[in-house]
Design an enzyme around this catalytic site. Structure first.
Site, PDB file in Angstrom:
ATOM      1  N   TYR A  10       0.827  -1.204   0.000  1.00  0.00           N
ATOM      2  CA  TYR A  10       0.000   0.000   0.000  1.00  0.00           C
ATOM      3  C   TYR A  10       0.865   1.259   0.000  1.00  0.00           C
ATOM      4  O   TYR A  10       1.811   1.382   0.775  1.00  0.00           O
ATOM      5  CB  TYR A  10      -0.942   0.034   1.211  1.00  0.00           C
ATOM      6  CG  TYR A  10      -1.738   1.327   1.279  1.00  0.00           C
ATOM      7  CD1 TYR A  10      -2.709   1.598   0.323  1.00  0.00           C
ATOM      8  CD2 TYR A  10      -1.484   2.282   2.258  1.00  0.00           C
ATOM      9  CE1 TYR A  10      -3.414   2.786   0.351  1.00  0.00           C
ATOM     10  CE2 TYR A  10      -2.187   3.476   2.299  1.00  0.00           C
ATOM     11  CZ  TYR A  10      -3.156   3.719   1.334  1.00  0.00           C
ATOM     12  OH  TYR A  10      -3.842   4.910   1.351  1.00  0.00           O
ATOM     13  N   GLY A  58      -6.671   4.984  -0.639  1.00  0.00           N
ATOM     14  CA  GLY A  58      -8.013   5.067  -0.078  1.00  0.00           C
ATOM     15  C   GLY A  58      -8.877   3.924  -0.571  1.00  0.00           C
ATOM     16  O   GLY A  58      -8.492   2.748  -0.537  1.00  0.00           O
ATOM     17  N   HIS A  86      -5.647  15.727  -5.329  1.00  0.00           N
ATOM     18  CA  HIS A  86      -5.950  16.074  -3.937  1.00  0.00           C
ATOM     19  C   HIS A  86      -5.804  17.570  -3.659  1.00  0.00           C
ATOM     20  O   HIS A  86      -6.271  18.060  -2.623  1.00  0.00           O
ATOM     21  CB  HIS A  86      -5.049  15.289  -2.981  1.00  0.00           C
ATOM     22  CG  HIS A  86      -5.425  13.844  -2.853  1.00  0.00           C
ATOM     23  ND1 HIS A  86      -5.759  13.059  -3.924  1.00  0.00           N
ATOM     24  CD2 HIS A  86      -5.511  13.026  -1.753  1.00  0.00           C
ATOM     25  CE1 HIS A  86      -6.039  11.836  -3.506  1.00  0.00           C
ATOM     26  NE2 HIS A  86      -5.893  11.785  -2.192  1.00  0.00           N
ATOM     27  N   ASN A 106      -0.059  13.200   4.090  1.00  0.00           N
ATOM     28  CA  ASN A 106      -0.727  12.463   5.158  1.00  0.00           C
ATOM     29  C   ASN A 106      -0.293  12.912   6.536  1.00  0.00           C
ATOM     30  O   ASN A 106       0.511  12.247   7.186  1.00  0.00           O
ATOM     31  CB  ASN A 106      -0.389  10.975   4.989  1.00  0.00           C
ATOM     32  CG  ASN A 106      -1.631  10.131   4.825  1.00  0.00           C
ATOM     33  OD1 ASN A 106      -2.638  10.386   5.462  1.00  0.00           O
ATOM     34  ND2 ASN A 106      -1.551   9.139   3.966  1.00  0.00           N
ATOM     35  N   ARG A 150     -14.977  38.909  41.159  1.00  0.00           N
ATOM     36  CA  ARG A 150     -14.451  38.054  42.224  1.00  0.00           C
ATOM     37  C   ARG A 150     -13.923  36.717  41.705  1.00  0.00           C
ATOM     38  O   ARG A 150     -12.968  36.156  42.245  1.00  0.00           O
ATOM     39  CB  ARG A 150     -15.557  37.819  43.258  1.00  0.00           C
ATOM     40  CG  ARG A 150     -15.119  37.069  44.473  1.00  0.00           C
ATOM     41  CD  ARG A 150     -16.165  36.976  45.583  1.00  0.00           C
ATOM     42  NE  ARG A 150     -17.507  37.298  45.222  1.00  0.00           N
ATOM     43  CZ  ARG A 150     -18.578  36.546  45.519  1.00  0.00           C
ATOM     44  NH1 ARG A 150     -18.419  35.410  46.155  1.00  0.00           N
ATOM     45  NH2 ARG A 150     -19.781  36.927  45.186  1.00  0.00           N
TER      46      ARG A 150
END
Length: 513
Positions: free
Chosen positions: A54, A61, A84, A197, A285
């Site tokens: 891969y 994907g 992309h 990535n 306060r």
């Protein structure tokens, strides 16, 4: 010029700020170059085998099932970057893009990505040349990292798309690279994916937000102290022994800062005079408790940022000791997204309590003797009435920005990426929140300094006097008839934004915590 050396073990937040905001030069250590070369050998060995791996010899994907032949792999890496780089909307700020590029370079140099040394050298060369890719607001879901923003940066490495030169002019990236003697990169196996990535955009924005908020939380302690003083409140609630019995570190630091600012004030402790009151309002306060909780939130966010800075985020990753490349889910932005949202909540609450103090200064029924709206001639003059409207509008926007982006997820990539972090969106809205918080504190500063000056016959603390003198010198005018108010508010905003409020106080108090 300051130089940051990138090794294999990550970088510091100071390094990121130096490169993103300070324009520091970047160098690669010999250790990093050796790690890059070693990891690349593993990738090339796997690429030569017939078995699909891969990211090296497959699609990505939902398309990861296709085995890509060797003659198409350069095209595959080039195509993933081009496809992309699909961002839309306004351009992202230069400092964000520089942080994005630098943090991706940090991971590349870890030796876990399989990128060639020459790719890392080119990334450093872009930063050193002041070439900033055009990155757009929309395109990242914060899972598989900040894909679209990082793709626009990788596109510039290839000599494609648009980028901004050091002169601020946007031109074709190829022209800019040629003008600076930088050769475009031809990406090989895994390199396109390795450049895309990571959580680099959201992490860079987290680091810059923390830097800004460090100044703003000190500023909020100062404006809270000035408001307490102007309202003739008591500083007894700031006593260290009270905060020691609820030992939150941020609360203790905030109370100590307020006490330091108020030291020597002739305005505090008058709550028992003409209109006695047992206690100051919560917005006065409880200022250390609210600002302190925000400080502790920042401490947690810093811890997350430090862990992320020491991380190597890619998918797949190279494991040099074992000579293999493995898929993983480390790119998921949840850890960063959560703290980005948490900081937006803290910023909204800090702004909210500051606005309540401002409103109290302007209301004659609650300001203990101050004129309505701090006006010169109430009725003829409106004073700071509409300045508070502006502040209230900003606080309302901050509350909307506090809605967490990380609670959302939207599936993508044909349901392969079916749970995403939305961390980039969390970071973008935090930047807006920090901007608006600065403006809110500027309005409180404007109102509180005017209110202190209207307390005739009472002497403010030396630190308060230093603030008033500095802010008047910066062009923020004091009490008087109505005038065009926007320039005064803009000057007060610039004063806070540049850290000059904190600097003015520290000339008297020494460093605030």
């Amino acid at each position: 010029m300051h130089t940051v050396v990138v090794g294999t073990s990550g970088v510091t937040a100071s390094d990121v700020l130096a490169v993103a905001r300070g324009g520091a030069r970047v160098e690669l250590s010999e250790e990093a170059l050796a790690a890059l070369a070693a990891a690349r050998e593993i990738v090339e060995a796997l690429a030569a085998k017939p078995d699909p791996v891969y990211g090296v010899s497959t699609g990505f994907g939902a398309l990861a099932t296709r085995h890509i032949s060797q003659e198409l792999r350069t095209q595959l890496q080039r195509n993933i970057v081009r496809s992309h780089a699909a961002g839309m909307g306004p351009r992202v700020e230069r400092e964000v893009v520089r942080a994005l590029m630098f943090l991706r370079l940090k991971t590349v140099c870890s030796g876990h990505t399989g990128v060639r040394p020459e790719v890392a050298r080119t990334m450093a060369a872009l930063l050193n040349a002041g070439i900033t890719p055009v990155v757009h607001e929309y395109g990242s879901l914060g899972c598989s990292g900040d894909l679209a923003p990082l793709s626009h940066c990788a596109l510039t490495l290839m000599g494609e798309g648009d980028a901004e030169g050091p002169d601020g002019v946007v031109r074709p990236a190829g022209e800019l690279l040629a003008a600076h003697g930088i050769a475009p990169v031809e990406l090989r196996e895994k390199e396109g994916l390795a450049l895309l990535n990571g959580t680099d955009g959201m992490l860079g924005m987290l680091i810059m937000a923390l830097d800004d908020l460090d100044t703003l939380y000190k500023s909020a302690d100062v404006t809270a102290a000035l408001s307490l003083e102007a309202l003739l409140g008591t500083d007894k609630v700031l006593a260290p022994e009270l905060h020691a019995i609820r030992p939150h570190p941020g609360q203790e630091a905030s109370a100590a800062n307020m006490l330091a600012v108020l030291k020597g004030s002739g305005l505090t402790g008058h709550h028992q005079d003409d209109a006695p009151r047992v206690q100051d309002a919560y917005s006065v306060r409880c200022a250390p408790q609210v600002a302190g909780a925000g400080r502790d939130t920042m401490a947690h966010a810093r811890l997350v940022a430090e862990r992320e800075l020491a991380s190597a985020i890619d998918n797949p990753v190279v494991l040099p000791g074992e000579g293999r490349v493995e898929s993983n889910g480390n790119f998921h932005g949840a850890p960063v997204a959560y703290v980005l949202d948490f900081l937006a909540i803290a910023a909204a609450d800090l702004a909210s309590i500051a606005e309540r103090r401002t409103d109290r200064l302007l209301d004659k029924n609650r300001s203990h003797g101050l004129p309505p709206f701090l006006a010169d001639d109430a009725g003829v003059d409106s004073g700071l009435m509409i300045a508070q409207y502006t502040q209230a509008a900003l606080v309302s926007e901050l509350k909307r920005l506090a809605v967490p982006a990380s609670a959302d997820s939207i599936p993508s990539s044909a349901m392969q990426e079916d749970h995403v972090s939305m961390g980039w969106s969390a970071a973008r809205k935090l930047r807006t929140a920090v901007d608006n918080l600065t403006r809110v504190l500027a309005v409180e500063l404007y109102a509180a300094t005017r209110a202190v000056e209207l307390r005739e016959g009472l002497t403010p603390a030396p630190a308060t006097r230093a603030v008033i003198d500095a802010v008047r010198e910066a062009g923020v005018q004091g009490p008087g008839p109505d005038r065009f108010l926007a320039p005064d508010l803009a000057a007060a905003d610039a004063f806070v934004r540049a850290g000059r409020l904190v600097a003015a106080v520290e000339t008297v108090t020494g460093p605030l915590r």
